[in-house]
Structure formats: structure tokens, C-alpha cells
Design a protein around this motif. Structure first.
Motif, short mmCIF file in Angstrom:
data_model
loop_
_atom_site.label_atom_id
_atom_site.label_comp_id
_atom_site.label_asym_id
_atom_site.label_seq_id
_atom_site.Cartn_x
_atom_site.Cartn_y
_atom_site.Cartn_z
N GLY A 29 1.32 63.19 -99.76
CA GLY A 29 0.69 63.45 -100.81
C GLY A 29 -0.26 62.23 -101.35
O GLY A 29 -0.27 61.19 -100.44
N ASP A 30 -0.51 62.33 -102.49
CA ASP A 30 -1.45 61.17 -102.96
C ASP A 30 -0.74 59.86 -103.37
O ASP A 30 0.29 60.14 -104.19
N ALA A 33 -0.01 59.24 -106.91
CA ALA A 33 0.51 60.29 -107.78
C ALA A 33 1.71 59.89 -108.85
O ALA A 33 2.44 58.98 -108.10
N GLN A 35 3.82 61.69 -110.45
CA GLN A 35 5.25 62.32 -109.94
C GLN A 35 5.62 62.33 -108.51
O GLN A 35 4.94 62.73 -107.79
N HIS A 56 4.12 71.14 -98.36
CA HIS A 56 3.89 72.09 -99.45
C HIS A 56 3.80 71.47 -100.79
O HIS A 56 2.91 71.40 -101.43
N LEU A 57 4.85 70.55 -101.10
CA LEU A 57 4.93 69.79 -102.29
C LEU A 57 3.60 68.63 -102.52
O LEU A 57 3.29 68.46 -103.51
N GLU A 59 0.64 68.80 -102.13
CA GLU A 59 -0.47 69.25 -102.93
C GLU A 59 -0.46 68.80 -104.41
O GLU A 59 -1.70 68.80 -105.21
N ARG A 60 0.68 68.59 -105.05
CA ARG A 60 0.72 68.26 -106.34
C ARG A 60 1.52 66.83 -106.62
O ARG A 60 1.60 66.36 -107.71
N PHE A 61 2.45 66.69 -105.53
CA PHE A 61 3.43 65.18 -105.88
C PHE A 61 3.06 64.57 -104.76
O PHE A 61 2.71 64.72 -103.53
N ASP A 300 8.96 75.11 -106.93
CA ASP A 300 7.74 75.01 -107.69
C ASP A 300 7.86 75.01 -109.04
O ASP A 300 7.55 74.24 -109.83
N ASP A 304 7.65 72.02 -111.68
CA ASP A 304 6.69 71.76 -112.64
C ASP A 304 7.33 71.93 -114.20
O ASP A 304 6.63 71.46 -114.91
#
Length: 311
Positions: A29-30, A33, A35, A56-57, A59-61, A300, A304
């Protein structure tokens, strides 16, 4: 100091432990980020176990997946009696500090969940949430006996098919009715090729000695508890006290066929922490892979719903 290697879906890094070992971890991931999810593996497992759920995670974390000392691509510890949860936790605090990460959500599989509970006791302000993948504050004696039969006792395999067959033998109770491709994938994470062309488990066999030593030490710990001692060297003597320290949101993933998290332990956990969330994963023993669709949905939703990082 952190060294880095770029891979397809993650970057590979090495850091130095508090006592000089070279420890490996992956990041997904990023990297900017805010989180962060810290994935802690099971007793003889490593970062590769999390590849599916981490991708999978990601994408957001930002997702960090370490190999604990003595596993995977991390150095083996010449002092095998240090193969204990408090040592691993000390490694994790140093890793997070070196990465400049103040708060994380911890996703702990088995041993990793025990580590997460210790972290919750030591620095609750640094954990936004805790996921326990098929582990509670105690492990039934029969399950400990099962672990002692293979941890550190698995011989090298003369070829890859034999390695896969051994993996299947050791874990088939947890994953009934899985196909050959599943067992190939499971084996890739847990075997490495030796110089002689044979395959050996990707962990230090001395971990088995450490478990045996810890089981014997449990009698001494029980004696201390009878004398009224609650803590020793800043650590709770009773794992249930670590669980009572889990003040942050907590999700328990329970394998329906598991011999580690039974109904009595889960009921007691819910009594101690009424807001504990529990997901029973069908046709899974110890442990769910976290690639199951219902687990991904639950993770998820859980992640979240956590409060955003402070600061």
C-alpha cells in the motif's frame, strides 16, 4: 537503518532488532497512508501468509507484515530461549518506532494475537484495534500437545512433492476438502530449499525447544500466581490480564473446527469484554486463512469503523 527492495505488490525491507538480528518485513500500500495495519504471523509461519489479505487491504491502508525472528527471511536467534512473545513484541515496538508509526491496527494470527494482547497491555494508546485470528488468552492442553508433536520436529523433505505432502498432513484438519493448488500455496510460505537440494521448514527448529521450555516454566508461573504475584518484569503472568487490557475494539475470528478457540474460552472472552465481535468461519480449523469472503467482509467493516489515528 532500513534497507528496501521493490517487488510486484509489496516492498521488502530489513531492519535491525534491539539485539542485532537482521529482521525482514514486507510493506503493502501507500507508504504515506496514515492508517496502518500490522500483521503478526503464527508460531511457525511468516509474512507470506498475509499476501492475499494484505494485497486486499492495501487499497486503503498501509500494511506491514514482518517475519518474526527465527522465521522466514529473518535471522535465527542463537539464544533460543528468547523465542517468546515478549521478545517478539519488543522487536515490533522497535520496528514501529523506526518507521515513525505511532498507531496501528493489529491483525494477529495465533501467536501474533497473543503478541497483540501484550501490546494492548503495554501501550494501549498505540493500538486502534485488534483482530485475533483464532486465538484467545489460553490454549487448551490437548492443542499444546498437538503443536509439540510437529513444531521443531518436522524433518527435511527430499523433494517438493514430499514437502507439500507434509504440509497437508500437518494442517489438513484445519482445511478439509481443499484441492492440490491450495496445498501448493500453503507450502510455498513454509518451506525453503537447502543447499543440498532438499526442502526444510522455513523456521528455526529451536522454536520447538522454546515451546517445551515455556510449558515447563508454566508450572513455576502458576506457583508465582498462587503466591499473589500478578506481574514479572513488567509483564502479566496471566494472559487473561493481557486480554482484559484490550480496551480498543476487538474482533475474534474463530475457526469452526478449531481446537485452539473452543466455546468455553469464547464465552469467557465475551464475558470479560462484552463488546468483543466474533466471527465463526465455517469449515476452518486453526487458523482461517483470511482469504475467505466472509472474513474479508468482516475485516473491511471492522477496520473501517475504527477511530482515525490521533495527531
Amino acid at each position: 537503518m532500513i534497507s528496501e527492495i521493490q517487488s510486484m505488490s509489496y516492498t521488502e525491507h530489513r531492519t535491525t532488532s534491539f539485539d542485532g538480528l537482521s529482521l525482514y518485513h514486507r510493506q503493502y500500500g501507500d507508504p504515506q497512508a496514515r492508517q496502518v495495519v500490522l500483521c503478526l504471523p503464527g508460531l511457525t509461519r511468516n509474512s507470506a501468509d498475509f499476501d492475499g489479505i494484505a494485497s486486499h487491504l492495501a487499497e486503503r491502508f498501509r500494511v506491514i507484515c514482518p517475519d518474526l525472528r527465527g522465521r522466514g527471511q529473518s535471522d535465527y536467534d542463537p539464544k533460543w530461549k528468547q523465542y517468546l512473545p515478549p521478545t517478539y513484541v519488543q522487536d515490533m515496538w522497535k520496528l514501529l518506532d523506526e518507521l515513525g508509526i505511532d498507531q496501528v491496527a493489529v491483525l494477529g494470527t495465533s501467536l501474533g494475537g497473543l503478541m497483540g494482547m501484550i501490546m494492548a497491555d503495554q501501550h494501549p494508546e498505540r493500538l486502534r484495534g485488534l483482530v485475533l485470528n483464532d486465538i484467545g488468552p489460553e490454549v487448551p492442553p490437548d492443542a499444546i500437545g498437538r503443536l509439540l508433536k510437529y513444531v521443531g520436529q518436522t524433518p527435511s523433505a527430499p523433494d517438493w512433492p514430499k514437502a507439500v505432502a507434509t504440509t497437508r498432513k500437518n494442517y489438513e484438519l484445519a482445511y478439509p476438502d481443499q484441492d492440490d493448488e491450495f496445498w501448493e500455496q500453503q507450502s510455498r510460505a513454509t518451506w525453503r530449499e537447502a543447499e543440498d537440494g532438499h526442502f526444510k521448514p522455513a523456521y528455526d527448529p529451536a522454536i520447538g525447544d522454546a515451546i517445551g521450555h515455556a510449558v515447563k516454566a508454566a508450572k513455576f508461573i502458576g506457583w508465582l500466581k498462587k503466591l499473589g504475584f500478578k506481574r514479572l518484569k513488567g509483564l502479566n503472568l496471566d494472559n487473561w490480564d493481557n486480554f482484559r487490557a484490550v480496551s480498543m475494539p476487538c474482533l475474534l475470528l474463530h475457526g469452526e473446527l478449531s481446537d485452539i478457540t473452543n466455546a468455553d474460552i469464547i464465552r469467557r472472552m465475551q464475558a470479560e469484554k462484552p463488546d468483543l465481535q466474533v466471527l465463526t468461519v465455517r469449515s476452518r480449523g486453526h487458523v482461517p486463512t483470511m482469504n475467505e469472503p466472509e472474513v474479508r467482509l468482516a475485516l473491511d467493516a471492522f477496520l473501517d469503523a475504527l477511530e482515525p489515528p490521533s495527531g
